[in-house]
Scaffold this active site. Structure first.
Site, short mmCIF file in Angstrom:
data_model
loop_
_atom_site.label_atom_id
_atom_site.label_comp_id
_atom_site.label_asym_id
_atom_site.label_seq_id
_atom_site.Cartn_x
_atom_site.Cartn_y
_atom_site.Cartn_z
N ALA A 37 0.83 -1.20 0.00
CA ALA A 37 0.00 0.00 0.00
C ALA A 37 0.87 1.25 0.00
O ALA A 37 2.05 1.21 0.32
CB ALA A 37 -0.91 0.00 1.23
N GLY B 203 -0.44 -5.13 0.46
CA GLY B 203 -1.48 -4.96 -0.56
C GLY B 203 -1.10 -5.56 -1.89
O GLY B 203 -1.96 -5.98 -2.66
N GLU C 261 -2.03 -9.10 -1.60
CA GLU C 261 -3.49 -9.18 -1.55
C GLU C 261 -4.09 -9.02 -2.95
O GLU C 261 -5.10 -9.64 -3.28
CB GLU C 261 -4.04 -8.12 -0.58
CG GLU C 261 -3.74 -8.46 0.88
CD GLU C 261 -4.22 -7.40 1.84
OE1 GLU C 261 -5.08 -7.72 2.69
OE2 GLU C 261 -3.76 -6.25 1.75
N GLU D 296 2.18 -6.19 7.44
CA GLU D 296 1.45 -5.08 8.08
C GLU D 296 1.61 -5.04 9.59
O GLU D 296 1.52 -3.96 10.21
CB GLU D 296 -0.05 -5.17 7.73
CG GLU D 296 -0.39 -4.75 6.32
CD GLU D 296 -0.22 -5.86 5.29
OE1 GLU D 296 -0.63 -5.68 4.14
OE2 GLU D 296 0.32 -6.94 5.65
#
Length: 679
Positions: free
Chosen positions: A66, A105, A108, A128
């Protein structure tokens, strides 16, 4: 090739669509990247000529995660779940082509592709937890469905990465590609189409979880117990475990709701804010205020170290481990032999634990040249002095080095407290002198305080910072003052701890309050570990301090099993009645009125003067920024990372008004920076 926007392109190789993310440096999932991906997959869904799609990334990595600079800001652009849904619901097979790192991310997103291929060097992970968070885009629900709940639990609570070989074995990737990755992914896509393979959705397959809620309950209980010490104080590991448990016990969409709830708790909490602060603070610490943009570090191809004791040996290992030859100098053969033997033993222990092959032990030791002559340092680019903390001794050494070292060689002192400018005055090259304060054990501790002298050349400062980074340290610039940043603040904590001890707080209670706060040990545990007799002299001791009287009574700390605590053979400790009696007698002799002191007073009196001293350091320009102070204390003194460092904690958790009020009650004069705030 058609540009969807400035960071995402869509092209075709026959019937195969190729979506390419090109958003340097790490292809983070910014709003522009998300918008580009949403547009690309919308175009693919509308094009009946497309039979499969490949998602690839330009540059050195796949989507690395992210864009955390967007955290806490108003949402912008396509949401990540919308992008994931567009991929997962695409009418044609989507193949993620992964190189570099697919983290957070990025992974993901890859888990929403129907198939995944990678090159042999790719790494996969959900880190994370290191930012006080959990994967908030389905990671805790999809990962266990592909690698199993047990492996997923280990990964999300540690942030550990998985290599391509293991990813292939677990089914996280379907193929490891040799040669050009994008070409290999396109070839794989053609095989998927030709063979009519299904659109595999990770979310729909629970067969690889490894069991149901009842059968996996013992694993989760054992995992929590096994990691209780490592997870102590941190909120994110437990939240991650809860989400994996939800993946096992609930349908996918229900598990997603648990993940979202837990994510928002963490995201809006103070711990994640603290850990994100630390993430950015580490990067800010590398920036040197006032340094011309064109300054380049000097080359350091050979290093000299003076002193083969604990510090000198550890400092040497930092360089030997990254391929830089070291000449280490001692005065006596016995000390030199012992020091070199300890370096070898440390490397051998690492090899025995499988951290590197035996051949690496010999390679590293082969870079080490032991010597009894300072003259052997004449060809070194950097010389670090690591001898006893005595100004006269250090000035004598630097005076000799000035005549021995080649022109342009950097002369550094590992002093913990002393005036670097006075040390530099013993030379005719003060512009090449600075402090490089390592923390013990120097081959393990991450912090390096780089002390900028009044005449230190900018290029010399840049070199010390660069060499710190090259040897795996977090380097922080400090100015010349007694104790620099870390030890100057530590002295205030120790002063208050000693006063509290005399006023009635037991050493064990003071230690307990600070370890409950999150420190690995308290001040009296630390004193016992270091040795109560460090710097103490039996011949000159006059019983003027508690420390004098403890040492006179033969209490030395852990080295002889008796100090503020008594230690058994396993180093288990209990409060030492003999030490407590000495403290009581000393307080009575000095007329100190002893009283019961509660935990809050202990914590505030130990930590608030430290914060005030940090504010003074900022006001005097001895630290570049408040976040540098936080980095020093987290990496050098064990301040709990989930509290963000003393300056972050003071401003975001306690509040400066409370600190000022308590300092005034204590009779302390607060720094103007404490009143006005800091950046």
């Amino acid at each position: 090739m058609a540009a969807i926007n400035q960071v995402v392109d869509l092209s075709k190789d026959g019937e195969i669509a190729v979506v390419t993310v090109n958003s340097p440096p790490v292809n983070a999932l910014s709003a522009d990247v998300r918008d580009g991906l949403a547009g690309a997959f919308a175009a693919i869904a509308a094009d009946s000529a497309v039979k499969a799609a490949v998602l690839a990334c330009a540059g050195r990595t796949f989507i690395a995660g992210a864009d955390i600079s967007e955290f806490g800001k108003p949402p912008r652009g396509a949401s990540l779940p919308a992008v994931q849904d567009a991929m997962e619901s695409a009418p044609v097979p989507v193949i993620a082509a992964i190189h570099g790192t697919a983290l957070g991310g990025g992974l993901e997103v890859a888990l929403c592709a129907h198939y995944r291929v990678s090159d042999a060097k790719a790494k996969f992970g959900l880190p994370e937890v290191k930012l006080g968070l959990l994967p908030g885009a389905g990671g805790t629900q999809r990962l266990p469905r592909i690698v199993g709940a047990k492996k997923a639990t280990e990964m999300v609570t540690s942030g550990a990465q998985m290599g391509a070989k293991d990813a292939l074995a677990t089914g996280l990737v379907d193929e490891v590609v040799d040669g050009d990755l994008t070409a290999g992914a396109i070839a794989f896509a053609r095989r998927v189409v030709a063979e009519g393979r299904p659109l595999k959705k990770v979310r729909d397959d629970a067969s690889k979880l490894g069991g149901d809620a009842a059968s996996l309950a013992p694993f989760f209980a054992e995992f929590r117990a096994k990691n209780a010490k490592a997870f102590k104080g941190f909120e994110a590991p437990e939240a991650n475990i809860k989400c994996i448990e939800a993946a096992v016990a609930l349908p996918f969409d229900e598990g997603l709701k648990v993940e979202r709830t837990e994510f928002m708790k963490l995201m809006t909490g103070l711990q994640s804010a603290a850990q994100r602060h630390v993430f950015f603070a580490e990067r800010a610490a590398a920036k040197i205020d006032g340094l011309p943009a064109d300054v380049q570090p000097l080359p350091v191809k050979k290093v000299g170290v003076i002193g083969a004791g604990t510090m000198g040996g550890g400092i040497s290992m930092n360089f030997l481990s990254v391929g830089i030859p070291v000449t280490i100098v001692e005065m006596k053969e016995e000390a030199l032999t012992r020091g070199v033997g300890i370096i070898r033993k440390n490397y051998q222990n690492s090899a025995d634990k499988g951290r590197f092959p035996q051949s690496e032990v010999e390679a590293r030791m082969g870079r080490l040249t032991p010597s009894l002559n300072l003259e052997d340092l004449a060809d070194c680019d950097l010389i670090i002095e690591a001898v006893f903390e005595n100004m006269a001794i250090k000035k004598d050494i630097f005076g000799k080095l000035d005549k021995i070292a080649k022109p342009g060689a950097i002369l550094a002192s590992n002093t913990s407290y002393l005036d670097v400018d006075e040390i530099a005055s013993a030379t005719n090259r003060p512009e090449y002198v600075l402090g490089m304060h390592y923390f013990s054990p120097a081959n393990v501790m991450r912090l390096l305080e780089v002390v900028r002298g009044a005449k230190t050349d900018p290029q010399v400062l840049a070199t010390a910072m660069a060499i710190g980074k090259a040897t795996g340290k977090i380097a922080v610039v400090a100015g010349v003052c007694h104790g620099f940043i870390g030890n100057r603040m530590l002295a205030r904590r120790q002063q208050q701890a000693n006063l509290l001890m005399l006023e009635g707080a037991a050493p064990a209670d003071i230690d307990r309050v600070l370890t409950d706060f999150g420190f690995p040990m308290g001040p009296f545990q630390m004193s016992d570990l270091a040795g109560l007799d460090i710097g103490w002299n039996a011949e000159t001791s006059k019983g003027e301090t508690v420390r004098d009287r403890l040492c006179e009574a033969g209490l030395r700390g852990q080295k002889n099993g008796k100090g503020f605590y008594v230690y058994d053979e396993q180093r288990n400790r209990t409060p030492n009645p003999e030490a407590l009696a000495i403290i009581d007698a000393y307080a009575a002799e000095k007329g100190i009125n002893r009283r019961t002191i509660d935990d809050q007073e202990i914590l505030e009196r130990c930590l608030f003067p430290m914060v005030n001293e940090g504010a003074r350091i900022l006001a005097e320009g001895k630290a570049q920024r408040a976040s540098d102070i936080d980095i020093v204390w987290i990496n050098g003194y064990g301040w709990p990372v989930y509290r963000g460092g003393p300056m972050f904690w003071a401003e975001k958790d306690v509040g400066r008004d409370r600190i000022i009020a308590v300092l005034e009650q204590m009779g302390e004069e607060e720094s103007p920076v404490l009143k006005d705030g800091w950046k």
